[in-house]
Design a protein around this motif. Structure first.
Motif, PDB file in Angstrom:
ATOM      1  N   ARG A  29       0.811  -1.222   0.000  1.00 29.87           N
ATOM      2  CA  ARG A  29       0.000   0.000   0.000  1.00 29.87           C
ATOM      3  C   ARG A  29       0.838   1.263   0.000  1.00 29.87           C
ATOM      4  N   GLY A  30       2.141   1.108  -0.209  1.00 28.39           N
ATOM      5  CA  GLY A  30       2.992   2.278  -0.385  1.00 28.39           C
ATOM      6  C   GLY A  30       3.576   2.808   0.914  1.00 28.39           C
ATOM      7  N   PRO A  31       4.386   3.879   0.823  1.00 26.41           N
ATOM      8  CA  PRO A  31       5.137   4.373   1.988  1.00 26.41           C
ATOM      9  C   PRO A  31       4.256   4.903   3.112  1.00 26.41           C
ATOM     10  N   ASN A  32       2.997   5.270   2.791  1.00 33.19           N
ATOM     11  CA  ASN A  32       2.095   5.820   3.812  1.00 33.19           C
ATOM     12  C   ASN A  32       0.952   4.871   4.158  1.00 33.19           C
ATOM     13  N   TYR A  33       1.021   3.640   3.686  1.00 34.10           N
ATOM     14  CA  TYR A  33      -0.004   2.605   3.950  1.00 34.10           C
ATOM     15  C   TYR A  33      -1.402   3.010   3.458  1.00 34.10           C
ATOM     16  N   ASN A  34      -1.461   3.917   2.488  1.00 32.15           N
ATOM     17  CA  ASN A  34      -2.788   4.364   2.043  1.00 32.15           C
ATOM     18  C   ASN A  34      -2.948   4.380   0.526  1.00 32.15           C
ATOM     19  N   GLY A  35      -1.944   3.833  -0.182  1.00 29.88           N
ATOM     20  CA  GLY A  35      -2.025   3.760  -1.640  1.00 29.88           C
ATOM     21  C   GLY A  35      -1.459   4.970  -2.358  1.00 29.88           C
ATOM     22  N   ALA A  36      -1.045   5.999  -1.592  1.00 29.73           N
ATOM     23  CA  ALA A  36      -0.576   7.232  -2.233  1.00 29.73           C
ATOM     24  C   ALA A  36       0.869   7.532  -1.874  1.00 29.73           C
ATOM     25  N   THR A  37       1.527   8.306  -2.735  1.00 25.23           N
ATOM     26  CA  THR A  37       2.886   8.749  -2.454  1.00 25.23           C
ATOM     27  C   THR A  37       3.069  10.141  -3.060  1.00 25.23           C
ATOM     28  N   SER A  38       4.239  10.759  -2.836  1.00 24.87           N
ATOM     29  CA  SER A  38       4.413  12.153  -3.261  1.00 24.87           C
ATOM     30  C   SER A  38       5.268  12.284  -4.522  1.00 24.87           C
ATOM     31  N   SER A  39       5.268  11.260  -5.371  1.00 21.58           N
ATOM     32  CA  SER A  39       6.037  11.313  -6.619  1.00 21.58           C
ATOM     33  C   SER A  39       5.541  12.411  -7.556  1.00 21.58           C
ATOM     34  N   ASN A  40       6.438  12.847  -8.447  1.00 19.52           N
ATOM     35  CA  ASN A  40       6.073  13.835  -9.469  1.00 19.52           C
ATOM     36  C   ASN A  40       6.414  13.312 -10.857  1.00 19.52           C
TER      37      ASN A  40
END
Length: 449
Positions: A29-40
């Motif tokens: 689920r990604g680095p924040n365990y919520n499916g989202a990350t801060s990629s650009n």
């Protein structure tokens, strides 16, 4: 010294900034365990032949999501050697992130067959034992398989330890193949086994308990085992979800309830009300994991039922619930398989089972639906959506990939990444740096040059 260690760690993380974390996708689920990350700068337009950094042929199928850390990509896969006898391997793979070249490959499977059932690599024809995703903290990478094999490697591929959870604690009692992904949080490895309390298909024992296991990542040794009871009946006791760390607690959904646990000893801090009044429904196995955002924890009741938003800080009060698909309202907020996404202050819920496969955005505090998009997908959608850079990514059972604009729900791109007869593709799309990692039944694509 722990305090000093922690503050040094904090300073290091702060000085690296968020960009370092956006480079990695350390659990499914990604680095924040919520499916989202801060990629650009993520790709919008791509296909099997355009904007591909590399692609590799996989040794076999698997539903797990690729995990990315530093210069490595980890994933598991089944290898079928002889379908008639059921001989095969459960592979742990490590690839070079820049080229896709195999750095190491290990057979991590023990060949354990519960009650002699199934094959080395699968229990039923819906999937393989390579359905859970690996997880890593950068020192140890842990692979779990649905037959109970749990194996730890270091980054070089040396096997540190191996154990089989069914051998250690009795055969699983699930209708389908168990596939929860383990969680590495702070200094412990966690695995939930929320299962039926009676034999299933002749496997397992009467009064089989549901429990959470905490282990030492470097040795695999059990630190504690916490029994998690539930009033649920039959298949409603079964959960395939992952433990999600949130505000210093471990969240797990299953057995008709959401619970919060102390990571040090597994003690239950609270439990929410049920989405199954009187535990009447006996066949409500739970697939989605909980997702937290904006002070709310979202849980999806199965089979067209509503999603429920709980407040973990206020005795797990129910804040709101959706109408599910029971309403005639075209905007539906329900999920049977996909774990929802939390991104940019909103929840995104995928319903991929019915005639209309949809994704809907809603406000965490109220459940107000902001938009619903019909994916017009003929095939089921059972991957969990992921997001960054204002875009949402998901794929259907056939490997058709969708790119949506997160603000409006507009479909920006759809493209076939699977082969013509592909089905049962369930891997989520991992996002790391400015690239996507898309797994089909036969290939892994790294998208974005």
């Amino acid at each position: 010294s722990n305090m000093i260690k922690n503050s040094i760690l904090t300073i290091t993380v702060l000085s690296l900034g968020v960009s370092a974390l956006a480079e990695d996708w350390p659990n499914w689920r990604g680095p924040n365990y919520n499916g989202a990350t801060s990629s650009n700068n993520l790709p919008v337009k791509f296909s099997k032949t355009e904007n591909i950094a590399w692609q590799i042929e996989l040794p076999g199928p698997g539903a797990g999501t690729p995990i990315i850390l530093g210069d490595r990509v980890f994933l598991s896969s089944a290898r079928i050697e002889n379908a008639a006898s059921g001989k095969g391997q459960l592979l742990a793979l490590c690839l070079d992130r820049k080229t896709g070249k195999t750095m190491w490959e290990r057979n991590a499977g023990s060949g354990y067959r519960p009650n002699g059932d199934g094959a080395d690599y699968r229990l039923d024809n819906r999937g393989t034992y390579a359905s859970p995703s690996p997880v890593t903290d950068g020192e140890t990478v842990v692979f779990f398989y649905g037959n109970g094999d749990l194996v730890g490697f270091n980054m070089k591929g040396d096997k540190l330890w191996a154990r089989n959870i069914q051998k250690d604690y009795g055969d699983f009692t699930f209708q389908w193949t168990f596939s929860a992904t383990p969680t590495l949080y702070e200094d412990k490895l966690y695995l939930p086994v929320l299962q039926r309390d009676e034999p299933v298909h002749g496997r397992g024992k009467a009064n089989n308990p549901s429990f959470i296991l905490a282990m030492e990542p470097k040795t695999g040794k059990t630190l504690w085992k916490h029994v998690r009871p539930s009033e649920a009946n039959k298949e409603s006791l079964e959960s395939f979800g992952t433990i999600i760390p949130h505000n210093g607690e471990l969240l797990i959904a299953g057995g008709d309830v959401l619970t919060g646990h102390n990571p040090d000893n597994g003690k239950e801090n609270w439990r929410s009300g049920t989405w199954n009044p009187g535990h009447r429904e006996q066949w409500w196995r739970l697939v989605p994991s909980p997702v937290a955002g904006d002070g709310v924890v979202l849980v999806c009741a199965p089979k067209k039922q509503p999603v429920y938003a709980f407040n973990p800080d206020k005795g797990a009060d129910l804040i709101w619930k959706s109408e599910g698909q029971i309403s005639n309202n075209k905007d539906i907020l329900t999920s049977d398989v996909a774990t929802p996404l939390y991104y940019e202050g909103k929840f995104f819920v995928v319903y991929g089972e019915g005639r209309d496969k949809t994704i809907a955005a809603c406000e965490p505090k109220t459940g107000k639906i902001l938009w619903t998009t019909d994916l017009n997908s003929n095939k089921l959608v059972r991957c969990s959506p992921t997001a960054a850079d204002g875009k949402i990514y998901l794929q259907n059972h056939g490997g058709e990939v969708y790119v949506l604009e997160s603000k409006s729900g507009k479909i920006l791109h759809r493209t076939e990444m699977g082969e013509s007869r592909d089905d049962q593709i369930r891997s989520s799309i991992a996002i790391a740096g400015d690239q996507l990692f898309i797994r089909t039944n036969t290939k892994l694509y790294c998208v974005g040059k």
